[in-house]
Structure formats: structure tokens, C-alpha cells
Write a protein that holds these residues in place. Structure first.
Motif, short mmCIF file in Angstrom:
data_model
loop_
_atom_site.label_atom_id
_atom_site.label_comp_id
_atom_site.label_asym_id
_atom_site.label_seq_id
_atom_site.Cartn_x
_atom_site.Cartn_y
_atom_site.Cartn_z
N HIS A 35 0.86 -1.17 0.00
CA HIS A 35 0.00 0.00 0.00
C HIS A 35 0.91 1.24 0.00
CE1 HIS A 35 -3.27 -2.66 0.78
NE2 HIS A 35 -2.93 -2.91 2.04
N VAL A 36 0.41 2.32 -0.59
CA VAL A 36 1.19 3.56 -0.63
C VAL A 36 0.31 4.71 -0.16
CG1 VAL A 36 2.45 5.17 -2.11
CG2 VAL A 36 2.55 2.72 -2.60
N VAL A 37 0.85 5.51 0.75
CA VAL A 37 0.24 6.77 1.14
C VAL A 37 1.04 7.84 0.41
CG1 VAL A 37 -0.25 8.37 3.02
CG2 VAL A 37 -0.49 5.89 3.38
N LEU A 38 0.43 8.41 -0.60
CA LEU A 38 1.08 9.42 -1.43
C LEU A 38 0.48 10.76 -1.07
CD1 LEU A 38 3.01 9.78 -3.89
CD2 LEU A 38 0.99 9.56 -5.33
N TYR A 39 1.29 11.61 -0.45
CA TYR A 39 0.72 12.90 -0.04
C TYR A 39 1.44 14.06 -0.71
CZ TYR A 39 4.20 14.13 3.66
OH TYR A 39 5.32 14.49 4.37
N GLU A 78 4.66 18.42 -12.59
CA GLU A 78 4.11 17.47 -13.54
C GLU A 78 3.30 16.36 -12.87
OE1 GLU A 78 7.69 16.34 -15.58
OE2 GLU A 78 7.63 18.11 -16.87
N VAL A 79 3.80 15.85 -11.75
CA VAL A 79 3.07 14.78 -11.05
C VAL A 79 1.84 15.36 -10.36
CG1 VAL A 79 3.21 12.99 -9.28
CG2 VAL A 79 5.13 13.37 -10.83
N ARG A 80 1.97 16.57 -9.84
CA ARG A 80 0.80 17.25 -9.25
C ARG A 80 -0.31 17.37 -10.29
NH1 ARG A 80 -0.08 20.30 -4.73
NH2 ARG A 80 2.05 20.03 -4.06
N LYS A 81 0.05 17.73 -11.53
CA LYS A 81 -0.94 17.81 -12.61
C LYS A 81 -1.49 16.44 -12.96
CE LYS A 81 1.00 21.92 -14.73
NZ LYS A 81 1.90 22.42 -15.77
N LEU A 82 -0.61 15.43 -13.03
CA LEU A 82 -1.01 14.07 -13.34
C LEU A 82 -2.05 13.55 -12.35
CD1 LEU A 82 -0.33 11.60 -15.20
CD2 LEU A 82 1.39 10.97 -13.50
N TYR A 83 -1.88 13.93 -11.08
CA TYR A 83 -2.81 13.52 -10.02
C TYR A 83 -3.95 14.52 -9.82
CZ TYR A 83 -0.58 9.25 -8.68
OH TYR A 83 -0.13 7.95 -8.68
N GLU A 84 -3.98 15.54 -10.65
CA GLU A 84 -5.06 16.53 -10.64
C GLU A 84 -5.25 17.17 -9.26
OE1 GLU A 84 -8.50 14.61 -12.35
OE2 GLU A 84 -7.35 13.94 -14.09
N VAL A 85 -4.13 17.48 -8.60
CA VAL A 85 -4.19 18.11 -7.28
C VAL A 85 -4.53 19.59 -7.48
CG1 VAL A 85 -2.88 18.70 -5.21
CG2 VAL A 85 -2.53 16.48 -6.33
N PRO A 86 -5.67 20.01 -6.95
CA PRO A 86 -6.07 21.41 -7.15
C PRO A 86 -5.24 22.38 -6.32
CG PRO A 86 -7.63 20.32 -5.71
CD PRO A 86 -6.64 19.27 -6.15
N ARG A 87 -5.20 23.60 -6.78
CA ARG A 87 -4.56 24.67 -6.01
C ARG A 87 -5.56 25.13 -4.96
NH1 ARG A 87 0.23 25.96 -7.73
NH2 ARG A 87 0.30 28.03 -6.84
N ALA A 88 -5.05 25.75 -3.90
CA ALA A 88 -5.90 26.17 -2.78
C ALA A 88 -5.81 27.68 -2.60
CB ALA A 88 -5.45 25.45 -1.52
N LEU A 89 -6.67 28.19 -1.75
CA LEU A 89 -6.72 29.62 -1.42
C LEU A 89 -6.69 30.49 -2.67
CD1 LEU A 89 -4.43 29.83 1.73
CD2 LEU A 89 -6.91 29.80 1.64
N LEU A 131 -1.90 28.84 -3.54
CA LEU A 131 -1.03 27.82 -2.94
C LEU A 131 -1.23 26.47 -3.60
CD1 LEU A 131 -1.52 28.42 0.89
CD2 LEU A 131 0.48 28.99 -0.47
N PRO A 132 -0.17 25.68 -3.67
CA PRO A 132 -0.35 24.29 -4.10
C PRO A 132 -1.24 23.58 -3.08
CG PRO A 132 1.97 24.89 -4.09
CD PRO A 132 1.23 26.00 -3.42
N GLY A 133 -2.10 22.70 -3.53
CA GLY A 133 -3.02 22.02 -2.63
C GLY A 133 -2.36 20.95 -1.79
N ARG A 134 -3.11 20.48 -0.79
CA ARG A 134 -2.67 19.40 0.09
C ARG A 134 -3.67 18.26 -0.10
NH1 ARG A 134 0.32 20.14 4.46
NH2 ARG A 134 -0.37 22.28 4.70
N VAL A 135 -3.23 17.21 -0.77
CA VAL A 135 -4.09 16.06 -1.05
C VAL A 135 -3.33 14.78 -0.75
CG1 VAL A 135 -5.40 14.82 -2.84
CG2 VAL A 135 -5.35 17.32 -2.86
N THR A 136 -4.00 13.84 -0.11
CA THR A 136 -3.41 12.55 0.20
C THR A 136 -4.20 11.45 -0.50
OG1 THR A 136 -2.62 13.32 2.34
CG2 THR A 136 -2.80 10.95 2.05
N TYR A 137 -3.46 10.55 -1.14
CA TYR A 137 -4.05 9.39 -1.80
C TYR A 137 -3.59 8.13 -1.08
CZ TYR A 137 -5.03 12.37 -5.84
OH TYR A 137 -5.51 13.35 -6.67
N VAL A 138 -4.53 7.20 -0.85
CA VAL A 138 -4.17 5.86 -0.39
C VAL A 138 -4.33 4.96 -1.60
CG1 VAL A 138 -4.75 3.92 1.12
CG2 VAL A 138 -4.88 6.27 2.00
#
Length: 151
Positions: free
Chosen positions: A30-34, A96-107, A111-118
């Protein structure tokens, strides 16, 4: 954003030691990718240290913790050494990986977003937690999810 049940996109990035990290190399675990905004900021430090403090629990659940931000390898090296982090931090300087994982920007996109995937042993996303302000909640919630997955 990506959805639960989708395969986690594979990627390759550099580690703090300059080695190449490939997500698919962790298949069978298992991977916790944050994804987090920035090294050595209050929320990001609290999150990383919480993962550090519970790292053995994650290992016991058959999971590896991996952090990603747009900081450089050098920044990650300092952050890892300063807080004695036992897991990999990966430098996604071009986002590039942030875009690949579609991590949204915040505020409002500042700011770059904070997203965790299991991600389970088979490379399938089992859980997504998106919260900029709940840095430590990422740790407790992902641990709960992992407790429900076969080790």
C-alpha cells in the motif's frame, strides 16, 4: 481530481538522495502518497512530523509513505534532516506529477493544494483526502483507511 477506484498514475521523480523513484516499484505494498505545499512551513512540518511519529504504524499496515512537493531535492534534504523523516520526499519542481494527479490549487489558486491518496497493493486508489487546513487529519484519516484494507 482523480477518483477512488481508478488506477494510480505511474510516475518517476528524484528522491532526496538523487535516486530515481518509480511508483510502480512499490506494487505489492500500500502507498500513502501525499502532496503538500512547501517544506518547513508550519502545516507541512506538522503533517510530515505526524507521518514520522506514526511511520511504524504505517509500515505495520503494509504501507509506504511518500511525500511530494515542488521544492527542490536540496530543500527536501534539509527538511528531511531537520525533522528526521524516515520516508521519501520527492521533488516535483515542474509540477508534472501534481498535474497528473489533478491536485487542485488552494486559497484562490495561490497555494499548491494538500491532497493525500491511499493506493492499494494493486495500484488502485482507495481513498482521497483533500484539505489544506487539516494537515494532521491527513495522517489519522489515511491510517483509518489502511486499517480497513488487507495488509
Amino acid at each position: 481530481m482523480l477518483q477512488v477506484g481508478q488506477p494510480a498514475p505511474d510516475f518517476t521523480l528524484k528522491t532526496t538522495t538523487g535516486d530515481t523513484f518509480r511508483l510502480s516499484a512499490l506494487r505489492g505494498r500500500h502507498v500513502v502518497l501525499y502532496f503538500y505545499p512547501k517544506d518547513d512551513t508550519p502545516g507541512c512540518t506538522a503533517q510530515a512530523c505526524s507521518f514520522r511519529d506514526q511511520y511504524e504504524d504505517f509500515k505495520d499496515l503494509g504501507a509506504e509513505v511518500v511525500g511530494i512537493s515542488s521544492d527542490s531535492e536540496k530543500s527536501h534534504q534539509k527538511f528531511t534532516a531537520k525533522h528526521n523523516l524516515p520516508f521519501e520526499l520527492l521533488a516535483d519542481e515542474k509540477g508534472e506529477v501534481r498535474k497528473l494527479y489533478e491536485v487542485p490549487r488552494a486559497l484562490l489558486g495561490l497555494l499548491p493544494g494538500r491532497v493525500t491518496y491511499v493506493i492499494d497493493k494493486n495500484g488502485i486508489i482507495q481513498y482521497i483526502f483533500n484539505s489544506l487546513s487539516g494537515a494532521v487529519d491527513h495522517v489519522s484519516k489515511t491510517k483509518e483507511v489502511l486499517e480497513g484494507l488487507p495488509a
